[in-house]
Design a protein around this motif. Structure first.
Motif, short mmCIF file in Angstrom:
data_model
loop_
_atom_site.label_atom_id
_atom_site.label_comp_id
_atom_site.label_asym_id
_atom_site.label_seq_id
_atom_site.Cartn_x
_atom_site.Cartn_y
_atom_site.Cartn_z
N GLU A 1 -1.18 14.44 9.35
CA GLU A 1 -1.85 13.65 8.27
C GLU A 1 -1.86 14.50 7.06
N GLN A 2 -1.98 15.91 6.84
CA GLN A 2 -1.82 16.85 5.83
C GLN A 2 -0.53 16.66 5.18
N ASN A 3 0.60 16.66 6.26
CA ASN A 3 1.98 16.65 5.62
C ASN A 3 2.35 15.22 5.13
N GLY A 4 1.50 14.30 5.15
CA GLY A 4 1.79 12.92 4.47
C GLY A 4 2.43 12.08 5.63
N ALA B 1 8.49 7.75 13.80
CA ALA B 1 8.67 8.51 15.37
C ALA B 1 9.44 9.62 15.13
N GLY B 2 10.46 9.56 14.24
CA GLY B 2 11.14 10.96 13.94
C GLY B 2 10.52 12.12 13.17
N ALA B 3 9.61 11.56 12.20
CA ALA B 3 8.45 12.69 11.62
C ALA B 3 7.68 13.17 12.78
N ALA B 4 7.16 12.48 13.66
CA ALA B 4 6.27 13.11 14.70
C ALA B 4 7.10 13.73 15.54
N LEU C 1 0.75 -1.30 0.19
CA LEU C 1 0.08 0.12 0.06
C LEU C 1 0.89 1.19 0.21
N GLN C 2 2.31 0.95 0.07
CA GLN C 2 3.23 2.10 0.24
C GLN C 2 2.62 3.07 1.35
N PHE C 3 2.43 2.80 2.73
CA PHE C 3 1.55 3.39 3.39
C PHE C 3 2.67 3.71 4.72
N TYR C 4 3.27 4.68 4.26
CA TYR C 4 4.56 5.20 5.06
C TYR C 4 4.59 6.67 5.14
N SER C 5 5.43 7.15 6.09
CA SER C 5 5.85 8.68 6.16
C SER C 5 6.47 9.14 4.92
N ARG C 6 6.08 10.45 4.58
CA ARG C 6 6.35 11.08 3.14
C ARG C 6 7.97 10.74 3.20
N GLY C 7 8.62 11.18 4.00
CA GLY C 7 10.12 11.25 4.13
C GLY C 7 10.63 9.64 3.68
N TYR C 8 10.14 8.71 4.39
CA TYR C 8 10.51 7.55 4.21
C TYR C 8 10.18 7.03 2.67
#
Length: 676
Positions: free
Chosen positions: A654-657, A614-617, A98-105
Motif C-alpha cells: 500500500e505504501q508503494n502505491g 499480480a506482477g507487482a505483488a 478513480l485511477q485506482f491501479y498499481s503505480r506501475g500501471y
C-alpha cells in the motif's frame, strides 16, 4: 572444475537452505546439455515471461534494489500489449474514473498519453486506450531502465530466450538453478521475426544450433549467500504456465467440474481440453484505393467458420474501429447497433481480435494447444532435457492459417457462418501490414505470440475452508444471484444449500445450520474479501468458448454448450497471496494468468491491469521474502489467525502505491452494486 550448488534441507515448519560443499548439479540435466553453459548469471529474482505481469514483477524488484533476471520467448516486453498485439486496455469505468491501479500501471498509462499526446491515438471504441504494439514495448523498456536507476537494482534482460530445464533439490522443494536457451539469427539467416511461431518454436527449445538460430546456453543461479530461507525466487509469469508444468507442481487446465464454488460450470467433471480460445492478432490499414488481395491457399478450410457473430455487430466499419490502434485523421460520426464511432479514413490502422474470426478455439484431446500433464509425459517433455514448451505446434500453425484467412474474409469474403447470406460484403480498400517495421514487428504480419486468454492454473496449498488446495472461484467474484430454476434443478440439494450458504455473507452459518432457508438468505453484494490480499482487479467474466468438434473450423461447428452460462458482470475483486504460492516448491511464485483461479474466475482475472497488479505483488513478495528471510508460504500458514509479517507485507504494498483492496472493502460493505 566443480561448481558450488545448494541443497535444501527442511524442517516441518521452516525451509532451511544450506550451502553444500562442491556439489555438482543434477546429473541428468548436465547429461542432456550438448556443452557446458556459455555463461552463468546470478539472480535474486528470476522472472520467466516478459508479459505485463513479468514486467511488473521486474519493475517492483528493481525498485526494491534487487538483481532481476527476465526471460522472454519473443524480443518484445509487454505480452498482451506488444508481442500479442492486443494493445487496447481492458478496463472498467469506475476503477478507471478513480485511477485506482498499481503505480506501475498508472505510469504506463501516463507514458502512453505523453507519447501520443492522448491515451487513445487509435480512437477505438472498445477502450479508452488503443495504441501501437511496438510503442508499448519501447515504453516498458524505458520504464524498467528508469526503475533500475531509481531503485539501484540490476536488470539482466534475456529476449528470445526460453527456459529449457530446472535443477530442483533432492527433496523437491527448492529450484536451485535454471537452464535457458537464447537464440539469435544464424549467419546469413533472416531476421528472427521472419517466420511465424509454429515454424520456430521447436527450434527455440533445442540446444543445437540450426540454419535459423545460433544458441547460447545460460545457467541462471542465485547468489551463493548463506541464509535460513530460499536464496532466490523464480516467478512464473509466462503466458501458458510453463514453469509450473516443467516443475510438475499441481495445476488445473480447462473446465473445472461443477460444484457449489463453480455452479455455472458447463461440465459435471473436469475437462482439461477446453480452455478459452487464443488469438493471433494482426494489423490492417485502411487505404484510399482498392488493394490487390491474394487468397491464401488454405482459405477454403477456414472460411466456413468466420462471422460477424451478431446482427448488431454486422458492420465492417464497426469491426474495423472496434480496436483501431492508430487514426491520424478523424472520420465522420457513424452509429450502428447502438455504438457510436468515427468512420475509418485512409491511414487508419486496426488490430483484429474477433471471436468468430481470428480466435482459434480447439476443445478436444486431438487439437488442444496446452498439453495436459498426461500429454507432457507421453511426449517425453517432463524428462531431463525433454521440455519443448508444452504446446501443440500443429495447433499453433493452424491458428496462424486461420488468422490470415480471417483477414482475407474481412476484405474479400461474402459468407457468414452465423448470419447467413447477404450480410458480408467485400472491403478491398484495406491492406495487411507486414514487415519488421509493421505494428506487429513481423515479416508475416501476425503477432509474435498468440494472445492467450487462459493458462495452466496452479492449485494452491491446502488452506482453511479449502483442504484440497486454495483457489479463487466463480462465486468469489460473480454478481449472479443464482436464484433461478437452472441452479435449483441442476445442482443437487446439498450442493445448492452450500452455494446459498457461501453467498449469504454474515448469514452463512445460519444457512449451514438450517436456521435460515437457502432461499431466504440475503445474497451478499460484494466479492470475497481475502485476508491475504496483495493485489486487485476488475473486469467482466468474459468467455471465448472452445468448440465442440475437431478441428474448430469444421463447417457447422458449435461452441461448447453451457460455456457462456458463467459469463457476466463481476464485483471488484482481490488477488490472494495463497493464489500465487504453488504446492511442493517453496521458492516458486506465480503471477499473471497462472494464479490459482478456476476456469470461470480466470475469464475475469486475465486483463491488463490485473496482470500488472499480480506482477507487482509477485515482485514485492519476492523482495520482501529475501529481505526478511521468510518464505512466502510462511506468511499465510497460520491463516485465519493474525500474521504480523503478512500485515507488514500488505502495508509495504500500500505504501508503494500498489493497492490490495478497493475503497471501503469490508465484510460489512454491501454497496458494491455501484461499481461499473
Amino acid at each position: 572444475m566443480k561448481r558450488r550448488y545448494q541443497v535444501a534441507v527442511h524442517t516441518p515448519l521452516i525451509s532451511v537452505s544450506l550451502i553444500s560443499t562442491f556439489l555438482v548439479p543434477d546429473a541428468a540435466i548436465i547429461a542432456a546439455l550438448p556443452k557446458n553453459p556459455d555463461k552463468t548469471v546470478n539472480c535474486e529474482i528470476l522472472v520467466v515471461g516478459g508479459g505485463l505481469s513479468g514486467v511488473a514483477t521486474a519493475y517492483e524488484g528493481l525498485l526494491a534494489g534487487r538483481r532481476v533476471c527476465l526471460t522472454e520467448i519473443t524480443d518484445w516486453l509487454g505480452g498482451q500489449i506488444s508481442s500479442q498485439g492486443t494493445s487496447a486496455l481492458d478496463e472498467r469505468p469506475t476503477q478507471r474514473s478513480l485511477q485506482f491501479y498499481s503505480r506501475g500501471y498508472l505510469e504506463l498509462r501516463d507514458r502512453i498519453r505523453r507519447k501520443y499526446g492522448k491515451l487513445n491515438p487509435g480512437d477505438c471504441w472498445v477502450s479508452e486506450a488503443c495504441f501501437l504494439p511496438r510503442d508499448a514495448h519501447n515504453i516498458l523498456a524505458q520504464m524498467l531502465k528508469d526503475a533500475e536507476k531509481r531503485g539501484k537494482g540490476k536488470l539482466e534482460w534475456f529476449p528470445n530466450t526460453v527456459i529449457k530445464d530446472l535443477e530442483i533439490s533432492a527433496d523437491g522443494r527448492i529450484i536451485n538453478s535454471a537452464i535457458a536457451i537464447q537464440s539469435q539469427p544464424a549467419k546469413g539467416a533472416p531476421s528472427i521475426n521472419t517466420f511465424p511461431l509454429s515454424r520456430t518454436i521447436e527450434d527455440a527449445y533445442s540446444y543445437q544450433n540450426s540454419s535459423f538460430f545460433n544458441k547460447s546456453i545460460i545457467r541462471l543461479v542465485p547468489k551463493q549467500v548463506k541464509s535460513n530461507a530460499p536464496q532466490w525466487y523464480v516467478v512464473d509469469t509466462s503466458e501458458t504456465g510453463e514453469i509450473i508444468a516443467l516443475a510438475d507442481v499441481p495445476y488445473r487446465l480447462g473446465i473445472d467440474g461443477r460444484s457449489y464454488l463453480e455452479p455455472s460450470a458447463s461440465s459435471p467433471t473436469n475437462d482439461p481440453y477446453c480452455p478459452q480460445g487464443f488469438t493471433y492478432t494482426f494489423a490492417m490499414e485502411a487505404t484510399k484505393q482498392p488493394q490487390p488481395q491474394t487468397m491464401p491457399p488454405f482459405y477454403s478450410q477456414y472460411s466456413p467458420y468466420f462471422s460477424y457473430e451478431l446482427s448488431r455487430l454486422a458492420n465492417f466499419d464497426l469491426v474495423f474501429t472496434y480496436r483501431r490502434i492508430w487514426s491520424p485523421s478523424k472520420g465522420k460520426l457513424e452509429k450502428f447497433g447502438g455504438v457510436s464511432f468515427s468512420s475509418p479514413t485512409p491511414g487508419d490502422i486496426s488490430m483484429q481480435n474477433w471471436t468468430w474470426g481470428n480466435d482459434y478455439r480447439p476443445g478436444t484431446a486431438q487439437d488442444n494447444l496446452l498439453y495436459t500433464r498426461q500429454q507432457l509425459q507421453a511426449t517425453g517433455q517432463l524428462k531431463p532435457g525433454g521440455w519443448m514448451g508444452g504446446l501443440r505446434t500443429e495447433t499453433l500453425r493452424k491458428a496462424e492459417e486461420n488468422a490470415l484467412s480471417f483477414y482475407y474474409w474481412l476484405v474479400a469474403g461474402t459468407t457468414d457462418s452465423q448470419l447467413g447470406e447477404g450480410v458480408k460484403q467485400p472491403q478491398p480498400n484495406n491492406r495487411l501490414l507486414t514487415g519488421i517495421n509493421s505494428p506487429m514487428g513481423t515479416v508475416h504480419g501476425l503477432s509474435k505470440y498468440p494472445y492467450m486468454r487462459e493458462a495452466r492454473r496452479i492449485i494452491g496449498r491446502p488452506s482453511w475452508g479449502q483442504p484440497e488446495g486454495f483457489g479463487i472461484w466463480e462465486i468469489d467474484i460473480s454478481r449472479r444471484d443464482y436464484n433461478d430454476q437452472y441452479y435449483r434443478q441442476t445442482l443437487p440439494a446439498d450442493m445448492y444449500r452450500r452455494l446459498r450458504a457461501a453467498l449469504a455473507g454474515l448469514e452463512a452459518v445460519s444457512v449451514i445450520e438450517g436456521k435460515v432457508s437457502p432461499d431466504q438468505a440475503m445474497r451478499r453484494t460484494r466479492s470475497t474479501v481475502f485476508p491475504d490480499a496483495v493485489g486487485i482487479g476488475h473486469y467482466a467474466i468474459d468467455f471465448h468458448p472452445c468448440m465442440v468438434e475437431s478441428p474448430p473450423e469444421t463447417p457447422g461447428n458449435k461452441e461448447r454448450p453451457g460455456e457462456r452460462r458463467g459469463a457476466g458482470q463481476a464485483y471488484p475483486f482481490q488477488i490472494a497471496l495463497r493464489a500465487m504460492i504453488p504446492q511442493k516448491i517453496d521458492n516458486l511464485l506465480v503471477g499473471g494468468k497462472s494464479i490459482a483461479t478456476s476456469h470461470i474466475a480466470a475469464a475475469a482475472y486475465r486483463v491488463h491491469s490485473f496482470e500488472w497488479s499480480a506482477g507487482a505483488a509477485a515482485g514485492t513478495v519476492a523482495a520482501f521474502s529475501l529481505k526478511n528471510a521468510v518464505a512466502p508460504y510462511q506468511l499465510v500458514n497460520n491463516l485465519p489467525k493474525p500474521e504480523p509479517r503478512l500485515q507488514a507485507l500488505k502495508r509495504l504494498l500500500e505504501q508503494n502505491g500498489n493497492p490490495t483492496a478497493f475503497p471501503d472493502t469490508s465484510i460489512f460493505n454491501q454497496n458494491w452494486q455501484d461499481w461499473k
